[in-house]
Structure formats: C-alpha cells, structure tokens
Design a protein around this motif. Structure first.
Motif, PDB file in Angstrom:
ATOM      1  N   TYR A 131      41.840  13.576   8.403  1.00 12.46           N
ATOM      2  CA  TYR A 131      40.430  13.868   8.113  1.00 12.46           C
ATOM      3  C   TYR A 131      39.526  13.623   9.315  1.00 12.46           C
ATOM      4  O   TYR A 131      38.388  14.063   9.338  1.00 12.46           O
ATOM      5  CB  TYR A 131      39.952  13.097   6.863  1.00 12.46           C
ATOM      6  N   GLN A 167      40.948   0.502   9.740  1.00 16.03           N
ATOM      7  CA  GLN A 167      40.573   1.205   8.497  1.00 16.03           C
ATOM      8  C   GLN A 167      40.523   0.215   7.329  1.00 16.03           C
ATOM      9  O   GLN A 167      39.957  -0.843   7.473  1.00 16.03           O
ATOM     10  CB  GLN A 167      41.556   2.372   8.244  1.00 16.03           C
ATOM     11  N   SER A 168      41.179   0.534   6.224  1.00 17.93           N
ATOM     12  CA  SER A 168      41.001  -0.350   5.060  1.00 17.93           C
ATOM     13  C   SER A 168      41.656  -1.721   5.218  1.00 17.93           C
ATOM     14  O   SER A 168      41.403  -2.610   4.396  1.00 17.93           O
ATOM     15  CB  SER A 168      41.530   0.324   3.796  1.00 17.93           C
ATOM     16  N   LYS A 171      39.288  -4.573   5.098  1.00 16.97           N
ATOM     17  CA  LYS A 171      38.598  -4.989   3.860  1.00 16.97           C
ATOM     18  C   LYS A 171      38.876  -6.449   3.491  1.00 16.97           C
ATOM     19  O   LYS A 171      37.937  -7.188   3.200  1.00 16.97           O
ATOM     20  CB  LYS A 171      38.954  -4.042   2.703  1.00 16.97           C
ATOM     21  N   PHE A 200      40.836   4.591  -4.675  1.00 19.99           N
ATOM     22  CA  PHE A 200      40.079   3.589  -3.914  1.00 19.99           C
ATOM     23  C   PHE A 200      38.651   4.029  -3.583  1.00 19.99           C
ATOM     24  O   PHE A 200      37.771   3.200  -3.376  1.00 19.99           O
ATOM     25  CB  PHE A 200      40.838   3.250  -2.626  1.00 19.99           C
ATOM     26  N   ASN A 218      36.556   1.026  -1.941  1.00 23.50           N
ATOM     27  CA  ASN A 218      35.413   1.304  -1.069  1.00 23.50           C
ATOM     28  C   ASN A 218      34.092   0.768  -1.618  1.00 23.50           C
ATOM     29  O   ASN A 218      33.303   0.172  -0.875  1.00 23.50           O
ATOM     30  CB  ASN A 218      35.303   2.803  -0.805  1.00 23.50           C
ATOM     31  N   GLU A 251      33.970   8.855  11.685  1.00 29.99           N
ATOM     32  CA  GLU A 251      34.006   8.269  10.340  1.00 29.99           C
ATOM     33  C   GLU A 251      32.711   8.599   9.606  1.00 29.99           C
ATOM     34  O   GLU A 251      32.723   8.968   8.442  1.00 29.99           O
ATOM     35  CB  GLU A 251      34.148   6.743  10.422  1.00 29.99           C
ATOM     36  N   ASN A 258      31.565   8.186   1.091  1.00 27.70           N
ATOM     37  CA  ASN A 258      31.053   6.820   1.221  1.00 27.70           C
ATOM     38  C   ASN A 258      29.525   6.787   1.135  1.00 27.70           C
ATOM     39  O   ASN A 258      28.956   5.838   0.593  1.00 27.70           O
ATOM     40  CB  ASN A 258      31.566   6.191   2.513  1.00 27.70           C
ATOM     41  N   TYR A 284      29.878  -0.537   7.928  1.00 23.72           N
ATOM     42  CA  TYR A 284      31.143  -0.256   7.218  1.00 23.72           C
ATOM     43  C   TYR A 284      32.022   0.668   8.077  1.00 23.72           C
ATOM     44  O   TYR A 284      33.217   0.394   8.269  1.00 23.72           O
ATOM     45  CB  TYR A 284      30.836   0.393   5.860  1.00 23.72           C
ATOM     46  N   CYS A 288      35.664  -0.185   9.950  1.00 25.12           N
ATOM     47  CA  CYS A 288      36.878   0.620   9.758  1.00 25.12           C
ATOM     48  C   CYS A 288      37.445   1.055  11.108  1.00 25.12           C
ATOM     49  O   CYS A 288      38.640   1.276  11.260  1.00 25.12           O
ATOM     50  CB  CYS A 288      36.563   1.893   8.963  1.00 25.12           C
ATOM     51  N   TYR A 336      46.272   0.264  -2.782  1.00 18.22           N
ATOM     52  CA  TYR A 336      45.794   1.463  -3.492  1.00 18.22           C
ATOM     53  C   TYR A 336      46.401   1.519  -4.900  1.00 18.22           C
ATOM     54  O   TYR A 336      46.551   0.478  -5.540  1.00 18.22           O
ATOM     55  CB  TYR A 336      46.108   2.742  -2.694  1.00 18.22           C
ATOM     56  N   GLY A 353      46.035   0.648   5.009  1.00 20.16           N
ATOM     57  CA  GLY A 353      44.910   1.467   5.454  1.00 20.16           C
ATOM     58  C   GLY A 353      45.369   2.871   5.787  1.00 20.16           C
ATOM     59  O   GLY A 353      46.570   3.112   5.991  1.00 20.16           O
ATOM     60  N   VAL A 354      44.401   3.778   5.877  1.00 19.68           N
ATOM     61  CA  VAL A 354      44.713   5.200   6.045  1.00 19.68           C
ATOM     62  C   VAL A 354      45.323   5.506   7.429  1.00 19.68           C
ATOM     63  O   VAL A 354      45.940   6.541   7.618  1.00 19.68           O
ATOM     64  CB  VAL A 354      43.439   6.047   5.764  1.00 19.68           C
TER      65      VAL A 354
HETATM   66  N1  GLU Z   1      37.424   5.032   6.515  1.00 18.95           N
HETATM   67  C1  GLU Z   1      38.096   5.204   5.314  1.00 18.95           C
HETATM   68  C2  GLU Z   1      37.152   5.266   4.135  1.00 18.95           C
HETATM   69  O1  GLU Z   1      36.363   4.401   3.956  1.00 18.95           O
HETATM   70  C3  GLU Z   1      39.071   4.092   5.124  1.00 18.95           C
HETATM   71  C4  GLU Z   1      40.118   4.595   4.252  1.00 18.95           C
HETATM   72  C5  GLU Z   1      41.269   3.671   4.098  1.00 18.95           C
HETATM   73  O2  GLU Z   1      41.819   3.177   5.077  1.00 18.95           O
HETATM   74  O3  GLU Z   1      41.599   3.442   2.945  1.00 18.95           O
HETATM   75  O4  GLU Z   1      37.226   6.170   3.364  1.00 18.95           O
END
Ligand code: GLU
Length: 533
Positions: A131, A167-168, A171, A200, A218, A251, A258, A284, A288, A336, A353-354
């Motif tokens: 993406y 990325q995630s 979190k 998510f 998220n 992003e 988001n 945010y 990431c 997830y 993470g993605v």
């Molecule tokens: N930047 C991505 C988002 O917030 C992170 C996705 C992920 O790693 O799960 O959608």
C-alpha cells in the motif's frame, strides 16, 4: 595442558595467595597456555552470548585495545595483561564464564535457533504489503531473526541489519510508554482491554460505544498516541531524516482509514480534552514509520522480557506495571485476527506489523524479533509465524508448558539445563583439568558421584593425575575420604594402582587438615567455590 594450570594454581596457593577471579578467568580461557591471543578471548566471549560491543564491557574492550597496541605482536596477552584488561568488568565476565546467564549453554541454544531459521526460510507463501512504495520495494526473500536475553546475550541470523518500519509493532511500545507516563487507570479510562474480534483497522468502539477495544488495534493505538508525552516535542521539531519523512508522508497519504477512525474517535469524545486530532494522527504515522533493524528491535523486546530494564544498558525504561499490562494485551490481542490461535499454539506475548515484523517476548528469558515481509491472509509474517510455532515445539516456552514434568521439550534456561549438564559432567569421570576448572568456575559441586558412588577424586587417584588430585583437594576443598560403593577411598585407589606420589599428597593433606569422616563432611557447591576464590 592441565599440568600447567595446576602448577600455576599450586604456586599461588603455596604462596598463600588465593587465585583471584581474574586469575581464574585467565586459566579458563588460556586452557593451559601461558598466554592468550586476543581473538581466543573474543571467541570464548562470543560463545557466552556477550558481544564485544556490549556497553557493559566498554572498559574491558577499551583497555584491551590500548593494551594490544603496546604488545610486540599486537595479539598476545600474558596473565598480567589479561588481568588488567578484564578487571573493570570482572563481575559480568565471571557470570558469563561461570554460566550464570539465563541461557547457560548459549551455543547449543543458538544452533537450534539457526535450524528453526533455516526451516522457515524454505517457505514461499504470502504477499509483501504494497500500500506504500516503502514497503512494496522489499524482496520477499528477506528473513531475519535476532534475539537478546534478559542477561544481554545476543544472537542474530539472516538479514538482521536491514532497516524496516516498526508499523504496528510500535503499538505495544507506545502503550507501555503511556502507562509508564500516566497510570493504568488513566490510560484505561480511554481504552479497553478486550480483544475486538474485528479487523485491526475497523471503525468501531466497544459495546457501550465508548472506548476503543484495546491499544493493539488502530482505534486504540490512535487514542493511545494522544496520551503519550512525547507528542508536543516530536511534532514541533522539524523532521530531520528524509527517509523517515518519506515514509511518514506515504503513511499519511494512504491513511484515509486512519483519518476516518480519527474523526470518529473525535466525534465520540474518545480523546482527552483539548486534543488536536490531526496532530495525533501525524504522530501516529511517524511512530509507525520508525525504522529499526531486527537486531535493535530484539533489544526492545528484551526490555519487555526484562520487566522494563534494558538488558544491555541496565537502564529502567518502563515500569514493571506498564510492562506487565503490555505483555497481557500482546498475549490476547497482538496478532490481528490470529491472536486467539497464536495464544493457543504459541502461548507467548507478541505483536506483528504490516512490514513483516513479529516482536515476540519470552517473559523473564528473552526478546525475539522476527522479520520477513511476505504476509499471510491475516497480515502476519508467514516465516515469522512458522518460527514462533517451531520455537515452542522445541522449547518449553509456551506460557502453559509444564516446566517440571514435560520431558518432550528442551528447557534451555539455567534452572533446567544447568542441572543436567552438572550431573553428567560430574559423573563422567573426566580427568581433564580444563573442564574441571570450568566446572569449578561455574560453582559446580566437585564432589558429585556417579552410579558407583565414585567421585572425581577417586578417578584422579586411580589414574595417578597428581595435579587434578591437588586441584580437587587444595582449590576445591573436596572431601578427601569419600567411599565408593565397594567402600574404597581415593587413598585405596592410589595404593591399589601404585601411584605413590598421589598417596603422599593424600597423606599430607590428611595430616594437615585431619578432615571429618565421609558422613560428617558436606561441602556445598557455593562453599567449594568460595574457598576457591
Ligand atoms: N500504518 C499501518 C496502519 O496504521 C500499520 C498497519 C500495521 O502494521 O498493522 O494502518
């Protein structure tokens, strides 16, 4: 080679000076030689899991560098020079060589890790996230695993120096920071603790329609971002790193979902009063976009494994409460829509993470970072999942593995593994002094017996190993008159096999100390080491 060691030990003992920790370390590493080449020391160090770049060994490494410059060949250290190099970090080094770290047999453990790595390497399935261009450019072949134990033992295999975005995986870290900065109550007045059972990035709040489900999805992570104190500083400071800026911009540009979540959260009054929602989203996206390598992220995971103290700097970064909360939520919500299955099969806290990372924590033991970009349908790294599953198949790391009665799995931890190593070594009848020396360093019970109730002293006396007999008596202070199952003492053995010199030593020792009888005499491992040191 052992004769040399015992002569040296004899000479210091005879001079009335007990060998110091530095001396013992020298004898252990030198293995009977009079000098130690620097690379030999560094190789032995690496085998314990310590890295020469470990900040805790800074003084030792700096002295080593300076000292080597002054030697004639730039390589060789005699005992005096060696002691000078190791003295400022002797406690850590002694712990390492006495096998006092959480994974005592680190080499054997890491060879298993390498096998698991190779096993997962062959997998070909999954799709690399595309993406944003910064993720799409990664080769699907990239695969890396790094680990760091709570004692700072490090191992790394594969593409562990290639940078990628957290990325995630960020979190759990920002949730931990939020709890550390505020309190559990405060943070959870804004965010729930329950798995959502939803994608998510779903635009959804919990049943009462008040709070995001948890900080690993998220919605919860965006609210969590509004709670961390770094906000004001980060957002005011211009972004100095162009690649971070590119990733952040990408992003943001692809962040419609988001933004939608952000507006929804704002409408539902999910943020603290006065929050600037778009600034929160910027932070945010920046969080990431933080770049790590597998190696650096494994230290972050290890900090979570170690109750919030970074194992290699000793710095407390997070409170124990923040870490415990974080691990609980990673365990139930970190993977997830695979979280339930992961908790079932792997039974360890993790966050993926993605970008293909899985931050895995074995509480009180180690942190592991796995990274490979191809993702399965639920968004988890294909190779990472395989590795985590294989890891708990082999080792009893699953939260609900029974540590006492499960014989099928390995326990590489100190309490489990060490015990077995000790027993085998003690009853092997080995008369080579180098292992004996190492066992003494590792505070092993030098009086352990084999199935015939024979001790190392019986074997040494029967085989006429004078130096070993001396070492056991003088340095380890073992019982000189143990009886085996036929009632024989080491003296009986020495007489029987005609080793007169051993007989003399035993006699002299007996006269000097007139020790108590077999039954009364009990020397604990700690006691024998204390007397040795
Ligand atoms: N930047 C991505 C988002 O917030 C992170 C996705 C992920 O790693 O799960 O959608």
């Amino acid at each position: 080679c052992f004769i040399y060691i015992y002569k040296r030990i004899d000479s210091v003992i005879n001079a009335g000076i007990l060998p110091s920790l530095e001396d013992l370390l020298f004898y252990t590493v030198a293995e009977g030689q009079e000098t130690i080449p620097a690379h030999k020391f560094l190789t032995a160090l690496k085998a314990t899991g310590l890295r020469s770049g470990d900040p805790r060994l800074k003084e030792c490494m700096e002295t080593l560098k300076d000292t080597l410059k002054k030697t004639s060949d730039g390589v060789t250290l005699d005992r005096h020079l060696f002691k000078k190099c190791v003295q400022s970090n002797i406690v850590l080094l002694t712990q390492a060589f006495r096998k006092k770290f959480v994974i005592p047999d680190f080499q054997s453990f890491t060879s298993h890790i390498d096998e698991l790595y190779e096993n997962a390497k062959n997998l070909t399935g999954g799709q690399v996230a595309d993406y944003i261009p910064q993720l799409a450019r990664f080769s699907p072949d990239l695969w890396a695993v790094s680990l760091c134990t709570v004692d700072g033992q490090r191992h790394t295999v594969g593409d562990t120096k290639v940078p990628f975005c957290l990325q995630s995986c960020v979190k759990p870290l920002k949730y931990a920071v939020a709890v550390h900065d505020h309190s559990t109550e405060y943070v959870h007045s804004f965010i729930g603790k329950e798995p959502s059972g939803l994608r998510f990035n779903k635009l959804f709040l919990n049943e009462d329609g008040e709070l995001p489900h948890n900080p690993m999805v998220n919605a919860g992570a965006i609210v969590c971002t509004s709670l961390i104190k770094v906000k004001a500083v980060t957002l005011r400071r211009p972004l100095c790193c162009s690649s971070l800026c590119d990733r952040f911009q990408s992003e943001r540009e692809s962040g419609d979902r988001n933004f939608a979540i952000g507006y929804y959260l704002k409408e539902k009054k999910c943020f603290p009063e006065g929050t600037d929602m778009t600034s929160v989203l910027d932070l945010y996206f920046q969080l990431c976009s933080i770049e790590v390598t597998c190696e650096s992220a494994s230290v972050m995971a290890a900090t979570l494994a170690n109750g919030g103290i970074c194992p290699i700097t000793g710095e407390r970064v997070l409170s124990p409460e923040a870490v415990r909360n974080t691990l609980s939520l990673m365990h139930s919500c970190g993977m997830y829509d695979f979280s339930g299955q992961f908790a079932f099969h792997v039974g360890l806290p993790a966050k993926s993470g993605v970008s293909g990372g899985i931050l895995l924590v074995v509480p009180n033991v180690m942190g592991i970072m796995c990274w490979s970009p191809p993702l399965d349908k639920l968004g988890n790294s294909v190779r990472g999942i395989q590795f985590c599953t294989d890891l708990v198949e082999l080792f009893n790391f699953h939260n609900y593995d029974n540590l006492r009665h499960c014989a099928k799995k390995h326990d590489p931890r100190r309490e489990g593994g060490d015990q077995r190593v000790r027993t085998n070594a003690a009853s092997s009848g080995s008369c080579d002094s180098t292992p004996l020396q190492q066992f003494a360093l590792s505070s092993m019970d030098m009086e352990q017996r084999d199935y015939d109730s024979r001790t190392a002293l019986h074997v040494a006396a029967a085989e006429g190993h004078i130096e070993v007999v001396r070492f056991l008596l003088e340095a380890c202070k073992v019982n000189p008159v143990p009886t085996d199952r036929w009632g024989n003492t080491p003296m009986d053995e020495a007489v029987h096999f005609g080793h007169h010199d051993v007989v003399t030593i035993l006699q002299q020792y007996h006269e000097k100390y007139s020790p108590p009888s077999d039954d009364e005499h009990k020397t604990s491992p700690e006691k024998s080491l204390d007397s040795l040191l």
